[in-house]
Design an enzyme around this catalytic site. Structure first.
Site, PDB file in Angstrom:
ATOM      1  N   ASP A  69       0.896  -1.131   0.075  1.00 22.45           N
ATOM      2  CA  ASP A  69      -0.097  -0.040  -0.138  1.00 22.45           C
ATOM      3  C   ASP A  69       0.768   1.257   0.047  1.00 22.45           C
ATOM      4  O   ASP A  69       2.076   1.204   0.579  1.00 22.45           O
ATOM      5  CB  ASP A  69      -0.921   0.046   1.106  1.00 22.45           C
ATOM      6  CG  ASP A  69      -2.129   0.933   1.104  1.00 22.45           C
ATOM      7  OD1 ASP A  69      -2.310   1.318   0.074  1.00 22.45           O
ATOM      8  OD2 ASP A  69      -2.706   1.296   2.095  1.00 22.45           O
ATOM      9  N   ASN A  90     -10.806  -2.152  -6.075  1.00 24.59           N
ATOM     10  CA  ASN A  90     -10.092  -1.426  -6.726  1.00 24.59           C
ATOM     11  C   ASN A  90     -10.545  -0.690  -8.119  1.00 24.59           C
ATOM     12  O   ASN A  90     -10.074   0.015  -8.553  1.00 24.59           O
ATOM     13  CB  ASN A  90      -8.489  -1.726  -6.775  1.00 24.59           C
ATOM     14  CG  ASN A  90      -7.573  -1.849  -5.706  1.00 24.59           C
ATOM     15  OD1 ASN A  90      -6.810  -2.816  -5.373  1.00 24.59           O
ATOM     16  ND2 ASN A  90      -7.958  -0.738  -4.783  1.00 24.59           N
ATOM     17  N   TRP A  91     -11.549  -1.774  -8.546  1.00 24.42           N
ATOM     18  CA  TRP A  91     -12.156  -1.167  -9.851  1.00 24.42           C
ATOM     19  C   TRP A  91     -12.945   0.097  -9.844  1.00 24.42           C
ATOM     20  O   TRP A  91     -13.322   0.710 -10.579  1.00 24.42           O
ATOM     21  CB  TRP A  91     -13.441  -2.325 -10.356  1.00 24.42           C
ATOM     22  CG  TRP A  91     -12.830  -3.698 -10.582  1.00 24.42           C
ATOM     23  CD1 TRP A  91     -12.939  -4.860 -10.003  1.00 24.42           C
ATOM     24  CD2 TRP A  91     -12.101  -4.043 -11.868  1.00 24.42           C
ATOM     25  NE1 TRP A  91     -12.169  -5.670 -10.525  1.00 24.42           N
ATOM     26  CE2 TRP A  91     -11.609  -5.333 -11.826  1.00 24.42           C
ATOM     27  CE3 TRP A  91     -11.699  -3.276 -12.893  1.00 24.42           C
ATOM     28  CZ2 TRP A  91     -11.056  -6.205 -12.594  1.00 24.42           C
ATOM     29  CZ3 TRP A  91     -10.845  -4.150 -13.816  1.00 24.42           C
ATOM     30  CH2 TRP A  91     -10.694  -5.479 -13.842  1.00 24.42           C
TER      31      TRP A  91
HETATM   32  C1  IPE Z   1      -5.501  -2.851  -0.654  1.00 26.98           C
HETATM   33  O1  IPE Z   1      -5.032  -1.526  -0.780  1.00 26.98           O
HETATM   34  C2  IPE Z   1      -5.392  -3.421  -1.876  1.00 26.98           C
HETATM   35  C3  IPE Z   1      -4.012  -3.546  -2.529  1.00 26.98           C
HETATM   36  C4  IPE Z   1      -2.894  -3.296  -2.075  1.00 26.98           C
HETATM   37  C5  IPE Z   1      -3.988  -4.051  -4.085  1.00 26.98           C
HETATM   38  P1  IPE Z   1      -6.134  -0.371  -0.918  1.00 26.98           P
HETATM   39  O2  IPE Z   1      -5.533   0.956  -0.881  1.00 26.98           O
HETATM   40  O3  IPE Z   1      -7.120  -0.503  -2.082  1.00 26.98           O
HETATM   41  O4  IPE Z   1      -6.928  -0.287   0.609  1.00 26.98           O
HETATM   42  P2  IPE Z   1      -7.940   0.329   1.145  1.00 26.98           P
HETATM   43  O5  IPE Z   1      -8.875   1.072   0.311  1.00 26.98           O
HETATM   44  O6  IPE Z   1      -7.039   1.524   1.936  1.00 26.98           O
HETATM   45  O7  IPE Z   1      -8.647  -0.241   2.294  1.00 26.98           O
HETATM   46  C1  IPE Z   2      -1.319   0.249  -3.606  1.00 26.58           C
HETATM   47  O1  IPE Z   2      -1.207   1.629  -3.346  1.00 26.58           O
HETATM   48  C2  IPE Z   2      -1.455  -0.105  -4.820  1.00 26.58           C
HETATM   49  C3  IPE Z   2      -2.885  -0.558  -5.267  1.00 26.58           C
HETATM   50  C4  IPE Z   2      -3.834  -0.460  -4.410  1.00 26.58           C
HETATM   51  C5  IPE Z   2      -3.096  -1.167  -6.532  1.00 26.58           C
HETATM   52  P1  IPE Z   2      -2.500   2.656  -3.563  1.00 26.58           P
HETATM   53  O2  IPE Z   2      -2.726   3.048  -4.781  1.00 26.58           O
HETATM   54  O3  IPE Z   2      -3.510   2.097  -2.767  1.00 26.58           O
HETATM   55  O4  IPE Z   2      -1.826   4.002  -2.678  1.00 26.58           O
HETATM   56  P2  IPE Z   2      -2.536   4.785  -1.662  1.00 26.58           P
HETATM   57  O5  IPE Z   2      -3.101   4.069  -0.586  1.00 26.58           O
HETATM   58  O6  IPE Z   2      -3.333   5.573  -2.396  1.00 26.58           O
HETATM   59  O7  IPE Z   2      -1.351   5.849  -1.034  1.00 26.58           O
HETATM   60 MG    MG Z   3      -4.217   2.166  -0.715  1.00 24.48          MG
END
Ligand code: IPE
Ligand code: IPE
Ligand code: MG
Length: 254
Positions: free
Chosen positions: A16, A64-65
């Site tokens: 993350d 994530n979609w």
């Molecule tokens: C979890 O991270 C999913 C991945 C690392 C692929 P997110 O950034 O999507 O999770 P939330 O929204 O902070 O819970």
């Molecule tokens: C993790 O980084 C990667 C995915 C969830 C695909 P994020 O894109 O969630 O990064 P933050 O949480 O917005 O910083």
């Molecule tokens: Mg994130």
């Protein structure tokens, strides 16, 4: 890191903070994802050298979609590039790859490259690398339960015995903890010993809900693009100070 430390067999990572890493540098979020992808490759190598046998990373969740189309597209393109370019590296480093998650939602060309990469690396005997794409723990459990139910139906139908009592007997086997385990995307893998989440968030976000029943959890403030071998070593050091009891008692208390 001390050579005395026990190395976890299976490490899972919620990578993350790519977006925050980019924002702090005044860069677009997609640059954070690109840097994050490079870090994955490095950590896979480091994990392998440290003796970790299974590494599972969360690349794209079922939730994530809901991100803007442009970000989803750029994440899918990074995965596309990874599937196409990592074959030589996997062969050289003896890595076997498995993608977990519902891949039927992905573009056909990406599904094809995933299948190709999995097939080409299946027999490799080095580190087992699982990439979670369109993965959600709840979705995985529901899909597994459906498969187990169908297996029970087929077994009951094949026996020619249609009573409820007989079906219940068959279900007992197919819907047991082991039975469901066998239908998960992670079938055949040991549960993670250690789950790491980067960038300060302390939640699971629908990752490996079933498999982490007894995993040790480790959270670090480092954003994923800043994650290094030293960070991984710190996590393993912390893991070595945990006392895994699995619901039992400490040895000295027995
Ligand atoms: C979890 O991270 C999913 C991945 C690392 C692929 P997110 O950034 O999507 O999770 P939330 O929204 O902070 O819970
Ligand atoms: C993790 O980084 C990667 C995915 C969830 C695909 P994020 O894109 O969630 O990064 P933050 O949480 O917005 O910083
Ligand atoms: Mg994130």
């Amino acid at each position: 890191m001390s050579t005395e430390y026990k190395i976890p067999q299976h490490v899972a990572i919620i990578m993350d903070g790519n977006g925050r890493w980019a924002r702090r540098r005044g860069l677009p979020r997609t640059m954070g994802h690109a840097q994050g992808a490079k870090v994955v490759e490095q950590i896979l190598e480091d994990a392998d050298h440290m003796g970790i046998r299974y590494l599972t990373v969360y690349a794209f969740s079922t939730e994530n979609w809901t991100r803007p189309d442009s970000e989803v597209k750029s994440l899918m393109n990074l995965l596309r590039t990874y599937m196409k370019t990592s074959l030589v590296k996997c062969a050289k480093n003896n890595v076997s790859i498995r993608v977990i998650g519902d891949r039927t939602m992905l573009d056909q060309d990406l599904q094809d490259s995933i299948t190709h990469l999995e097939n080409e690396t299946r027999k490799n005997t080095g580190i087992h690398f699982q990439i979670a794409i369109n993965y959600g723990g709840r979705d995985e459990i529901v899909r597994a339960a459906k498969k187990a139910a169908l297996k029970a139906y087929d077994a009951a139908a094949a026996s020619g015995e249609s009573s409820r009592a007989h079906f219940e007997e068959v279900l007992q086997e197919c819907m047991s903890i082991e039975g469901l385990n066998d239908q998960l995307d992670t079938a055949g893998l040991p549960d993670p010993d250690l789950l790491i989440r980067t960038c300060g968030e302390e939640r699971i976000s629908n990752f490996l809900l079933w498999q982490i029943a007894y995993s040790e959890l480790y959270f670090t403030d480092a954003a994923w693009p800043d994650f290094t071998k030293e960070e991984l070593e710190k996590a393993i050091e912390a893991y070595n100070h945990r006392d895994r009891k699995y619901g039992g008692l400490k040895k000295e208390a027995q």
